[in-house]
Write a protein that holds these residues in place. Structure first.
Motif, PDB file in Angstrom:
ATOM      1  N   PHE A 104       0.856  -1.193   0.000  1.00 21.02           N
ATOM      2  CA  PHE A 104       0.000   0.000   0.000  1.00 21.02           C
ATOM      3  C   PHE A 104       0.887   1.236   0.000  1.00 21.02           C
ATOM      4  CE2 PHE A 104       0.102  -1.948   4.276  1.00 21.02           C
ATOM      5  CZ  PHE A 104       0.919  -1.048   4.932  1.00 21.02           C
ATOM      6  N   SER A 105       0.310   2.361  -0.358  1.00 20.97           N
ATOM      7  CA  SER A 105       1.022   3.645  -0.317  1.00 20.97           C
ATOM      8  C   SER A 105       0.931   4.229   1.077  1.00 20.97           C
ATOM      9  CB  SER A 105       0.402   4.622  -1.331  1.00 20.97           C
ATOM     10  OG  SER A 105       0.503   4.113  -2.649  1.00 20.97           O
ATOM     11  N   VAL A 106       2.002   4.906   1.525  1.00 19.53           N
ATOM     12  CA  VAL A 106       2.077   5.437   2.890  1.00 19.53           C
ATOM     13  C   VAL A 106       2.421   6.917   2.826  1.00 19.53           C
ATOM     14  CG1 VAL A 106       3.257   5.295   5.113  1.00 19.53           C
ATOM     15  CG2 VAL A 106       2.775   3.203   3.817  1.00 19.53           C
ATOM     16  N   LEU A 107       1.791   7.679   3.702  1.00 19.50           N
ATOM     17  CA  LEU A 107       2.086   9.109   3.876  1.00 19.50           C
ATOM     18  C   LEU A 107       2.265   9.347   5.365  1.00 19.50           C
ATOM     19  CD1 LEU A 107       2.250  12.095   2.945  1.00 19.50           C
ATOM     20  CD2 LEU A 107      -0.250  12.184   3.241  1.00 19.50           C
ATOM     21  N   LEU A 108       3.442   9.922   5.754  1.00 18.62           N
ATOM     22  CA  LEU A 108       3.720  10.251   7.149  1.00 18.62           C
ATOM     23  C   LEU A 108       3.763  11.772   7.284  1.00 18.62           C
ATOM     24  CD1 LEU A 108       6.516   7.647   7.996  1.00 18.62           C
ATOM     25  CD2 LEU A 108       4.067   7.536   8.549  1.00 18.62           C
ATOM     26  N   VAL A 109       3.113  12.265   8.309  1.00 18.95           N
ATOM     27  CA  VAL A 109       3.049  13.714   8.575  1.00 18.95           C
ATOM     28  C   VAL A 109       3.536  13.934  10.006  1.00 18.95           C
ATOM     29  CG1 VAL A 109       1.596  15.753   8.657  1.00 18.95           C
ATOM     30  CG2 VAL A 109       1.087  13.931   7.005  1.00 18.95           C
ATOM     31  N   ALA A 110       4.499  14.851  10.167  1.00 20.52           N
ATOM     32  CA  ALA A 110       5.050  15.132  11.512  1.00 20.52           C
ATOM     33  C   ALA A 110       5.435  16.609  11.598  1.00 20.52           C
ATOM     34  CB  ALA A 110       6.242  14.230  11.802  1.00 20.52           C
ATOM     35  N   THR A 111       5.808  17.033  12.804  1.00 22.19           N
ATOM     36  CA  THR A 111       6.275  18.408  13.033  1.00 22.19           C
ATOM     37  C   THR A 111       7.795  18.379  13.168  1.00 22.19           C
ATOM     38  OG1 THR A 111       4.223  18.945  14.161  1.00 22.19           O
ATOM     39  CG2 THR A 111       6.087  20.432  14.507  1.00 22.19           C
ATOM     40  N   GLY A 112       8.481  19.147  12.306  1.00 20.36           N
ATOM     41  CA  GLY A 112       9.940  19.153  12.307  1.00 20.36           C
ATOM     42  C   GLY A 112      10.518  19.913  13.503  1.00 20.36           C
ATOM     43  N   THR A 113      11.866  19.926  13.550  1.00 25.47           N
ATOM     44  CA  THR A 113      12.560  20.611  14.658  1.00 25.47           C
ATOM     45  C   THR A 113      12.336  22.111  14.611  1.00 25.47           C
ATOM     46  OG1 THR A 113      14.538  20.666  13.251  1.00 25.47           O
ATOM     47  CG2 THR A 113      14.323  18.826  14.794  1.00 25.47           C
ATOM     48  N   ASP A 114      12.064  22.664  13.432  1.00 28.41           N
ATOM     49  CA  ASP A 114      11.839  24.109  13.320  1.00 28.41           C
ATOM     50  C   ASP A 114      10.370  24.456  13.468  1.00 28.41           C
ATOM     51  OD1 ASP A 114      10.963  22.908  11.061  1.00 28.41           O
ATOM     52  OD2 ASP A 114      12.064  24.173   9.639  1.00 28.41           O
ATOM     53  N   GLY A 115       9.510  23.502  13.820  1.00 25.86           N
ATOM     54  CA  GLY A 115       8.086  23.764  14.037  1.00 25.86           C
ATOM     55  C   GLY A 115       7.246  23.669  12.769  1.00 25.86           C
ATOM     56  N   ARG A 116       7.867  23.428  11.621  1.00 24.07           N
ATOM     57  CA  ARG A 116       7.109  23.293  10.391  1.00 24.07           C
ATOM     58  C   ARG A 116       6.639  21.832  10.203  1.00 24.07           C
ATOM     59  NH1 ARG A 116      10.113  24.619   5.581  1.00 24.07           N
ATOM     60  NH2 ARG A 116      11.888  23.674   6.665  1.00 24.07           N
ATOM     61  N   THR A 117       5.521  21.681   9.400  1.00 26.42           N
ATOM     62  CA  THR A 117       4.991  20.353   9.098  1.00 26.42           C
ATOM     63  C   THR A 117       5.786  19.755   7.966  1.00 26.42           C
ATOM     64  OG1 THR A 117       2.761  21.041   9.767  1.00 26.42           O
ATOM     65  CG2 THR A 117       2.947  19.046   8.410  1.00 26.42           C
ATOM     66  N   VAL A 118       6.278  18.554   8.203  1.00 22.62           N
ATOM     67  CA  VAL A 118       7.056  17.863   7.194  1.00 22.62           C
ATOM     68  C   VAL A 118       6.284  16.603   6.748  1.00 22.62           C
ATOM     69  CG1 VAL A 118       9.290  18.733   7.973  1.00 22.62           C
ATOM     70  CG2 VAL A 118       8.336  16.653   8.992  1.00 22.62           C
ATOM     71  N   TYR A 119       6.505  16.213   5.466  1.00 21.51           N
ATOM     72  CA  TYR A 119       5.785  15.075   4.884  1.00 21.51           C
ATOM     73  C   TYR A 119       6.786  14.085   4.317  1.00 21.51           C
ATOM     74  CZ  TYR A 119       1.952  18.471   4.923  1.00 21.51           C
ATOM     75  OH  TYR A 119       1.028  19.396   5.304  1.00 21.51           O
ATOM     76  N   GLY A 120       6.383  12.858   4.367  1.00 21.37           N
ATOM     77  CA  GLY A 120       7.174  11.824   3.738  1.00 21.37           C
ATOM     78  C   GLY A 120       6.246  10.735   3.198  1.00 21.37           C
ATOM     79  N   ASN A 121       6.375  10.448   1.879  1.00 19.26           N
ATOM     80  CA  ASN A 121       5.510   9.411   1.315  1.00 19.26           C
ATOM     81  C   ASN A 121       6.337   8.391   0.576  1.00 19.26           C
ATOM     82  OD1 ASN A 121       6.027  10.355  -1.343  1.00 19.26           O
ATOM     83  ND2 ASN A 121       4.443  11.916  -1.110  1.00 19.26           N
ATOM     84  N   SER A 122       5.683   7.302   0.241  1.00 16.19           N
ATOM     85  CA  SER A 122       6.398   6.174  -0.345  1.00 16.19           C
ATOM     86  C   SER A 122       6.545   6.295  -1.845  1.00 16.19           C
ATOM     87  CB  SER A 122       5.658   4.868  -0.019  1.00 16.19           C
ATOM     88  OG  SER A 122       4.313   4.932  -0.506  1.00 16.19           O
ATOM     89  N   GLY A 123       5.889   7.280  -2.449  1.00 17.53           N
ATOM     90  CA  GLY A 123       5.926   7.372  -3.910  1.00 17.53           C
ATOM     91  C   GLY A 123       6.620   8.595  -4.422  1.00 17.53           C
ATOM     92  N   GLY A 124       7.347   9.313  -3.606  1.00 13.62           N
ATOM     93  CA  GLY A 124       8.023  10.517  -4.058  1.00 13.62           C
ATOM     94  C   GLY A 124       7.040  11.678  -4.185  1.00 13.62           C
ATOM     95  N   LEU A 125       7.431  12.647  -5.015  1.00 11.48           N
ATOM     96  CA  LEU A 125       6.623  13.863  -5.138  1.00 11.48           C
ATOM     97  C   LEU A 125       5.264  13.595  -5.785  1.00 11.48           C
ATOM     98  CD1 LEU A 125       9.403  16.379  -6.295  1.00 11.48           C
ATOM     99  CD2 LEU A 125       8.451  16.070  -3.989  1.00 11.48           C
ATOM    100  N   SER A 126       5.176  12.597  -6.676  1.00 13.58           N
ATOM    101  CA  SER A 126       3.918  12.303  -7.377  1.00 13.58           C
ATOM    102  C   SER A 126       3.113  11.212  -6.685  1.00 13.58           C
ATOM    103  CB  SER A 126       4.215  11.866  -8.816  1.00 13.58           C
ATOM    104  OG  SER A 126       5.030  10.694  -8.812  1.00 13.58           O
ATOM    105  N   GLY A 127       3.526  10.836  -5.506  1.00 13.36           N
ATOM    106  CA  GLY A 127       2.846   9.746  -4.816  1.00 13.36           C
ATOM    107  C   GLY A 127       1.659  10.220  -4.005  1.00 13.36           C
ATOM    108  N   PHE A 128       1.382   9.460  -2.970  1.00 11.44           N
ATOM    109  CA  PHE A 128       0.249   9.675  -2.089  1.00 11.44           C
ATOM    110  C   PHE A 128       0.443  10.984  -1.337  1.00 11.44           C
ATOM    111  CE2 PHE A 128      -1.911   7.927   1.963  1.00 11.44           C
ATOM    112  CZ  PHE A 128      -3.110   8.549   1.628  1.00 11.44           C
ATOM    113  N   SER A 129      -0.583  11.895  -1.370  1.00 15.19           N
ATOM    114  CA  SER A 129      -0.491  13.187  -0.696  1.00 15.19           C
ATOM    115  C   SER A 129      -1.670  13.357   0.236  1.00 15.19           C
ATOM    116  CB  SER A 129      -0.444  14.329  -1.713  1.00 15.19           C
ATOM    117  OG  SER A 129      -1.688  14.418  -2.418  1.00 15.19           O
TER     118      SER A 129
END
Length: 550
Positions: A104-129
């Motif tokens: 399955f496709s995965v998208l992780l959303v977290a808060t970075g060290t600078d307080g901004r929201t960071v994203y990470g997905n399994s399909g790169g920029l064109s993947g799951f958003s």
């Protein structure tokens, strides 16, 4: 973790059709339609239930396996990330989670060290958003639940099935308990949808085959059921046509066999009843004929005696005792009446036996009517409207009997003046006057003679019975000069010519009897039908039974 169920979003186009009302006049068609509807309802219901159960089983199995795998990956891999991970860490972890057995496709959303929201997905920029996740699901995932005795975790796993550009997906999300990223998954359910479509096609084909099989079964059943019914209908028609020996073959012990047995019993009883009635009718006719013939011999002697007595009454010598003169006159009158009655009965017997026949001759209808009126001294009481030259080939004696009855009844019950009119008619053109031309020249086919009086007319309740034998309109005068057979004999004489007599009331008052005869009765006289025979009635102008219906 508690699971909250969502669902597919589907679209179904509304189909509007026009219903046509059918009239099913065939029992076979109705049986086939009923069988088909029952089979279609049963097949559709069974197919629908089977499809729904298989759909739920397939989706539940796939969904359960994906959610369990995702939940395990979130605990093992996402839970190992720091509270404020970098984007590269999120990207790497999402790729590892997507390499699970469920793919399955995965998208992780977290808060970075600078307080901004960071994203990470399994399909790169064109993947799951995050835009691919329904807003309602994001809200449910991020909402912290109060801790209670029945709820040990502030966050839960939520999932929902959605359709994107015609492809179904399973979307789920949850947060790592104790702090960490929020994870979402998207799993394509297209393979399962294809399997379910294949199942739907299979069930549809099975439903169609079941419908065809039901139609064939209904046809066979209808043939089995309707064949005895058809035989029964044919037998009933034959029975109605007079073939009383018709019987049905009985086989089996079912209701149709009972119906066939009932029909056979009824036909047998009807045949016996008709045979008994025919035998009694034949015996009655034979009795009347024998009685009439037996009466003629003593009547001949009595008539001779009454003629002598009548001559004595008319003699000028006055030799008869005045005391017995009324009795003699009564005997003469009643003897004449009895003689007419016997003649009438013999004539009726001939008609019933089918031995009466026509003795045809070419006659001028006007001359024939004039002779009938003159023979009975009715010239002063009858107005004749008949042009000479209307010729017909008829039986003069029988025509004289008809005219004597009709005119005599009109004079007796209607009173003078009685009007007799004659016209010739073409076929299909009633009322066409023939003038004085010969019938053969004009091509007319029938002669119409109307006898009208100026009396009170015939009561409406009497009109249907005026030609019945022995029928008299007034029960208060059962002993009248007529026998009640005259009009019946007149109608029979018209029928033997191929004609008929009708009775009606004129709007201006009085009754009218209309005699319609063919111009040429040669065909009827030559046919060896049931009326053919060797008996020829002698005598003319007897005026048989002139008191009948009124």
């Amino acid at each position: 973790m508690t699971r909250t169920h969502g669902g597919f979003r589907g679209w179904a186009a509304d189909r509007t059709g026009h219903l046509t009302r059918l009239r099913f006049t065939s029992l076979r068609l109705r049986l086939v339609v009923v069988f088909g509807l029952v089979a279609l309802t049963a097949a559709v219901s069974a197919s629908g239930i089977a499809y729904w159960l298989n759909r739920e089983a397939v989706l539940t199995r796939t969904q359960g396996a994906v959610l369990r795998d995702f939940q395990q990956e979130m605990q093992n891999r996402a839970g190992a990330l720091p509270a404020h991970p970098e984007q590269d860490e999120l990207q790497h972890t999402a790729g590892q989670m997507a390499n699970s057995s469920q793919r399955f496709s995965v998208l992780l959303v977290a808060t970075g060290t600078d307080g901004r929201t960071v994203y990470g997905n399994s399909g790169g920029l064109s993947g799951f958003s995050l835009d691919d996740v329904p807003a309602s699901l994001r809200t449910a995932v991020n909402k912290q639940q109060p801790l209670t005795g029945g709820n040990k975790s502030p966050y839960h796993l939520y999932w929902q099935r959605v359709v994107d550009h015609g492809t179904p997906y399973l979307v789920a999300g949850t947060r790592v308990i104790g702090g960490g990223p929020t994870g979402y998954l998207r799993k394509s359910l297209e393979p399962e949808a294809k399997d379910l479509n294949s199942l739907a096609w299979s069930l549809g084909i099975a439903t169609g085959l079941a419908l065809i099989g039901a139609a064939l079964l209904a046809q066979a059943a209808a043939t089995t059921v309707l064949k005895p019914v058809h035989r029964l209908g044919v037998a009933a028609r034959r029975l109605g046509e007079g073939r009383l020996d018709t019987r049905l073959r009985v086989s089996g012990t079912d209701e149709l066999a009972d119906l066939s047995r009932t029909f056979n019993n009824a036909a047998e009883a009807l045949e016996k009843r008709v045979a008994d009635m025919a035998a009694r009718d034949e015996a009655s006719r034979r009795f009347v004929a024998d009685m009439s013939h037996e009466l003629r011999t003593p009547l001949t002697a009595i008539t001779a005696v009454t003629e002598v007595l009548e001559e004595e009454l008319e003699a000028e010598t006055g030799s008869m005792d005045p005391m017995i003169e009324p009795a003699v006159r009564l005997v003469v009158s009643e003897t004449r009446r009895l003689n007419d009655l016997v003649e009438n009965l013999m004539e009726v017997t001939r008609f019933d036996a089918g031995t009466a026949r026509l003795v045809l001759d070419d006659v001028d209808v006007a001359d024939q009517i004039t002779a009938c009126i003159d023979a009975r001294a009715w010239l002063d009481a009858v107005e004749l409207d008949a042009a000479r030259g209307i010729h017909a080939r008829l039986d003069p004696r029988r025509l004289d009997v008809i005219l004597a009855n009709l005119i005599g009844n009109a004079l007796k019950h209607g009173g003078s003046p009685v009007r007799v009119s004659v016209r010739a008619e073409r076929s299909g053109a009633p009322g066409t006057e023939a003038g004085a031309e010969d019938a053969g020249d004009g091509g007319e086919e029938s002669v119409v003679i109307a006898v009208r009086d100026h009396g009170p007319g015939i009561p409406e309740d009497v009109l249907p019975h005026v030609f019945d034998r022995f029928y008299k309109a007034s029960a208060s005068r059962p002993r009248s000069e007529g026998s009640g057979l005259g009009l019946s004999i007149a109608q029979e004489n018209a029928h033997i010519h191929g004609g008929a007599i009708t009775a009606a009331n004129c709007p201006e008052g009085g009754a009218v009897f209309t005699l319609r005869l063919p111009r040429d009765a040669s065909d009827l006289a030559e046919q060896p039908g049931e009326r053919a025979g060797a008996v020829q009635v002698t005598g003319q102008g007897t005026g048989l039974g002139q008191e009948d219906a009124r």
